[in-house]
Design a protein around this motif. Sequence first.
Motif, PDB file in Angstrom:
ATOM      1  N   ARG A   1       0.823  -1.210   0.000  1.00 38.26           N
ATOM      2  CA  ARG A   1       0.000   0.000   0.000  1.00 38.26           C
ATOM      3  C   ARG A   1       0.855   1.257   0.000  1.00 38.26           C
ATOM      4  O   ARG A   1       0.488   2.280   0.582  1.00 38.26           O
ATOM      5  CB  ARG A   1      -0.927  -0.002   1.235  1.00 38.26           C
ATOM      6  CG  ARG A   1      -1.963  -1.116   1.206  1.00 38.26           C
ATOM      7  CD  ARG A   1      -2.586  -1.351   2.566  1.00 38.26           C
ATOM      8  NE  ARG A   1      -3.655  -2.343   2.476  1.00 38.26           N
ATOM      9  CZ  ARG A   1      -3.436  -3.666   2.434  1.00 38.26           C
ATOM     10  NH1 ARG A   1      -2.182  -4.139   2.465  1.00 38.26           N
ATOM     11  NH2 ARG A   1      -4.448  -4.505   2.336  1.00 38.26           N
ATOM     12  N   LEU A   2       1.986   1.211  -0.673  1.00 36.50           N
ATOM     13  CA  LEU A   2       2.906   2.345  -0.641  1.00 36.50           C
ATOM     14  C   LEU A   2       2.310   3.596  -1.268  1.00 36.50           C
ATOM     15  O   LEU A   2       2.697   4.721  -0.917  1.00 36.50           O
ATOM     16  CB  LEU A   2       4.215   1.978  -1.357  1.00 36.50           C
ATOM     17  CG  LEU A   2       5.072   0.902  -0.662  1.00 36.50           C
ATOM     18  CD1 LEU A   2       6.269   0.545  -1.525  1.00 36.50           C
ATOM     19  CD2 LEU A   2       5.536   1.387   0.712  1.00 36.50           C
ATOM     20  N   ALA A   3       1.386   3.428  -2.196  1.00 35.64           N
ATOM     21  CA  ALA A   3       0.780   4.598  -2.841  1.00 35.64           C
ATOM     22  C   ALA A   3      -0.186   5.332  -1.921  1.00 35.64           C
ATOM     23  O   ALA A   3      -0.561   6.477  -2.197  1.00 35.64           O
ATOM     24  CB  ALA A   3       0.056   4.170  -4.119  1.00 35.64           C
ATOM     25  N   GLU A   4      -0.577   4.683  -0.845  1.00 40.22           N
ATOM     26  CA  GLU A   4      -1.512   5.311   0.080  1.00 40.22           C
ATOM     27  C   GLU A   4      -0.760   6.218   1.067  1.00 40.22           C
ATOM     28  O   GLU A   4       0.440   6.027   1.309  1.00 40.22           O
ATOM     29  CB  GLU A   4      -2.277   4.229   0.852  1.00 40.22           C
ATOM     30  CG  GLU A   4      -3.094   3.310  -0.046  1.00 40.22           C
ATOM     31  CD  GLU A   4      -3.795   2.211   0.726  1.00 40.22           C
ATOM     32  OE1 GLU A   4      -3.849   2.300   1.975  1.00 40.22           O
ATOM     33  OE2 GLU A   4      -4.263   1.253   0.082  1.00 40.22           O
TER      34      GLU A   4
ATOM     35  N   LEU B   1      10.018   3.302   5.606  1.00 38.11           N
ATOM     36  CA  LEU B   1       8.944   3.550   4.647  1.00 38.11           C
ATOM     37  C   LEU B   1       9.479   4.312   3.439  1.00 38.11           C
ATOM     38  O   LEU B   1       9.132   4.002   2.283  1.00 38.11           O
ATOM     39  CB  LEU B   1       7.826   4.332   5.328  1.00 38.11           C
ATOM     40  CG  LEU B   1       6.467   4.422   4.633  1.00 38.11           C
ATOM     41  CD1 LEU B   1       5.907   3.032   4.366  1.00 38.11           C
ATOM     42  CD2 LEU B   1       5.505   5.238   5.488  1.00 38.11           C
ATOM     43  N   LEU B   2      10.340   5.278   3.674  1.00 40.47           N
ATOM     44  CA  LEU B   2      10.929   6.038   2.572  1.00 40.47           C
ATOM     45  C   LEU B   2      11.774   5.135   1.681  1.00 40.47           C
ATOM     46  O   LEU B   2      11.728   5.233   0.443  1.00 40.47           O
ATOM     47  CB  LEU B   2      11.773   7.188   3.124  1.00 40.47           C
ATOM     48  CG  LEU B   2      12.519   8.035   2.088  1.00 40.47           C
ATOM     49  CD1 LEU B   2      11.538   8.708   1.135  1.00 40.47           C
ATOM     50  CD2 LEU B   2      13.396   9.069   2.772  1.00 40.47           C
ATOM     51  N   GLN B   3      12.556   4.230   2.291  1.00 39.03           N
ATOM     52  CA  GLN B   3      13.380   3.316   1.506  1.00 39.03           C
ATOM     53  C   GLN B   3      12.522   2.440   0.593  1.00 39.03           C
ATOM     54  O   GLN B   3      12.872   2.196  -0.565  1.00 39.03           O
ATOM     55  CB  GLN B   3      14.220   2.440   2.443  1.00 39.03           C
ATOM     56  CG  GLN B   3      15.326   3.186   3.151  1.00 39.03           C
ATOM     57  CD  GLN B   3      15.971   2.354   4.259  1.00 39.03           C
ATOM     58  OE1 GLN B   3      15.384   1.378   4.746  1.00 39.03           O
ATOM     59  NE2 GLN B   3      17.171   2.737   4.666  1.00 39.03           N
ATOM     60  N   GLN B   4      11.394   1.960   1.116  1.00 45.36           N
ATOM     61  CA  GLN B   4      10.515   1.116   0.303  1.00 45.36           C
ATOM     62  C   GLN B   4       9.907   1.910  -0.852  1.00 45.36           C
ATOM     63  O   GLN B   4       9.763   1.391  -1.967  1.00 45.36           O
ATOM     64  CB  GLN B   4       9.392   0.524   1.171  1.00 45.36           C
ATOM     65  CG  GLN B   4       9.850  -0.242   2.390  1.00 45.36           C
ATOM     66  CD  GLN B   4      10.919  -1.267   2.068  1.00 45.36           C
ATOM     67  OE1 GLN B   4      10.743  -2.108   1.180  1.00 45.36           O
ATOM     68  NE2 GLN B   4      12.027  -1.215   2.788  1.00 45.36           N
ATOM     69  N   ARG B   5       9.563   3.160  -0.612  1.00 42.71           N
ATOM     70  CA  ARG B   5       8.959   3.976  -1.661  1.00 42.71           C
ATOM     71  C   ARG B   5       9.975   4.332  -2.748  1.00 42.71           C
ATOM     72  O   ARG B   5       9.645   4.337  -3.934  1.00 42.71           O
ATOM     73  CB  ARG B   5       8.351   5.228  -1.037  1.00 42.71           C
ATOM     74  CG  ARG B   5       7.031   4.921  -0.314  1.00 42.71           C
ATOM     75  CD  ARG B   5       6.468   6.082   0.451  1.00 42.71           C
ATOM     76  NE  ARG B   5       5.056   5.825   0.774  1.00 42.71           N
ATOM     77  CZ  ARG B   5       4.404   6.396   1.773  1.00 42.71           C
ATOM     78  NH1 ARG B   5       5.034   7.257   2.565  1.00 42.71           N
ATOM     79  NH2 ARG B   5       3.130   6.102   1.983  1.00 42.71           N
ATOM     80  N   VAL B   6      11.196   4.610  -2.354  1.00 36.66           N
ATOM     81  CA  VAL B   6      12.237   4.884  -3.353  1.00 36.66           C
ATOM     82  C   VAL B   6      12.508   3.626  -4.185  1.00 36.66           C
ATOM     83  O   VAL B   6      12.671   3.699  -5.410  1.00 36.66           O
ATOM     84  CB  VAL B   6      13.522   5.394  -2.676  1.00 36.66           C
ATOM     85  CG1 VAL B   6      14.679   5.423  -3.670  1.00 36.66           C
ATOM     86  CG2 VAL B   6      13.298   6.780  -2.079  1.00 36.66           C
TER      87      VAL B   6
ATOM     88  N   GLY C   1       4.111   6.515  -3.708  1.00 42.28           N
ATOM     89  CA  GLY C   1       3.790   7.139  -2.429  1.00 42.28           C
ATOM     90  C   GLY C   1       4.654   8.340  -2.093  1.00 42.28           C
ATOM     91  O   GLY C   1       4.561   8.878  -0.984  1.00 42.28           O
ATOM     92  N   LEU C   2       5.487   8.781  -3.058  1.00 47.14           N
ATOM     93  CA  LEU C   2       6.358   9.926  -2.798  1.00 47.14           C
ATOM     94  C   LEU C   2       5.697  11.244  -3.166  1.00 47.14           C
ATOM     95  O   LEU C   2       6.271  12.310  -2.944  1.00 47.14           O
ATOM     96  CB  LEU C   2       7.683   9.766  -3.551  1.00 47.14           C
ATOM     97  CG  LEU C   2       8.587   8.649  -3.008  1.00 47.14           C
ATOM     98  CD1 LEU C   2       9.778   8.422  -3.923  1.00 47.14           C
ATOM     99  CD2 LEU C   2       9.067   8.971  -1.594  1.00 47.14           C
ATOM    100  N   GLY C   3       4.493  11.170  -3.734  1.00 46.28           N
ATOM    101  CA  GLY C   3       3.721  12.372  -3.954  1.00 46.28           C
ATOM    102  C   GLY C   3       4.065  13.111  -5.226  1.00 46.28           C
ATOM    103  O   GLY C   3       4.179  12.514  -6.298  1.00 46.28           O
ATOM    104  N   THR C   4       4.285  14.405  -5.132  1.00 48.41           N
ATOM    105  CA  THR C   4       4.520  15.246  -6.299  1.00 48.41           C
ATOM    106  C   THR C   4       5.843  14.906  -6.964  1.00 48.41           C
ATOM    107  O   THR C   4       6.730  14.289  -6.368  1.00 48.41           O
ATOM    108  CB  THR C   4       4.541  16.730  -5.895  1.00 48.41           C
ATOM    109  OG1 THR C   4       5.667  16.957  -5.034  1.00 48.41           O
ATOM    110  CG2 THR C   4       3.260  17.108  -5.165  1.00 48.41           C
TER     111      THR C   4
END
Length: 325
Positions: free
Chosen positions: A230-233, A267-272, A294-297
């Motif tokens: 659910r990283l995009a959430e 969480l940041l590591q997983q999103r990158v 999930g990193l947004g803009t």
Amino acid sequence: MSAGVVAIAVVPDRRIGTSLWELYEIAIACAVFGNPQPDLADPWYELRLCGEAGPGVFSLRTEYGLEGLVGADTVIVPSVPDAVVEDGEEVPPELVDALRAAAASGARMVSLCTGAFALAAAGLLDGRRATAHWQHTAQLAARHPGVLVDDSVLYTDEGTVLTSAGATAALDLCLHLVRRDLGATVAGQLARRLVVPAHRTGGQAQFIEAPLPPSDGDSLGPVLQWATERLAEPLTVDDLARRARMSPRTFHRRVREAHGTTPLRWLLQQRVARAQTLLESTDLPVELVGERSGLGTSANLRRHFTRTVGVSPSDYRRAFRRSDA
């Protein structure tokens, strides 16, 4: 994409030949760089074993002397003989000279475990952050005060000079090199073949001897797996703590104990990592990559991605874009 020539410096203990630790680390490097993987990347790496076989029960056949390190794209130094570390003997001068020559020729220099003592003896770690097995980092710092020794990490990456902690941390660093050279997708597929994580979070601080905390039988695995799906959430640490049925403070402590990092950093590591995969395997515009990871803009994606990976998302895509995506 580029692979190149990987040369491993074989320096056995003159008393007992190749040690078990050195053999283990050489085997790791050979498994990663010495087995062609044409379906992942072609050409793969070219491997050289450089040095001398040495006496003893365990010995290796080497096709090159230490002079073969010069001209390689990457030079790997596994553990040096125990006597160098434990008794304070000097690193063999022929190895020191060969490492200096290889570095001067432009090779990327890598040490595994106590191989850091050899790079330090050659002056290649002065002013740089480096690590080794946690049992030996204090001695490395005492013997080479110009080295910025960090005993909390699995490996360090100073660009042209990289070092790993002991034992299986050698595999973490070797996979990191593949990730740098050939991209996260290739490194991830190779890791699956080796049945290991493509990127192990945390550091060796989690393995340093300490009293074992009491176990409550809970596992972080399910909640962390839930999060990666659910990283995009818009997940928060409080969301994860509630899912794990823990207070935020307890969850923070448990993640740090298990992974050597904070929940937010994890969480940041997983999103990158998700962004890397999307950049390699899809044509999604940067704005959508930011949303789906999930990193947004796009601005937020560029800031976190560049800080973590070292290049912008656009440059990363140009370097590692899969031709079949």
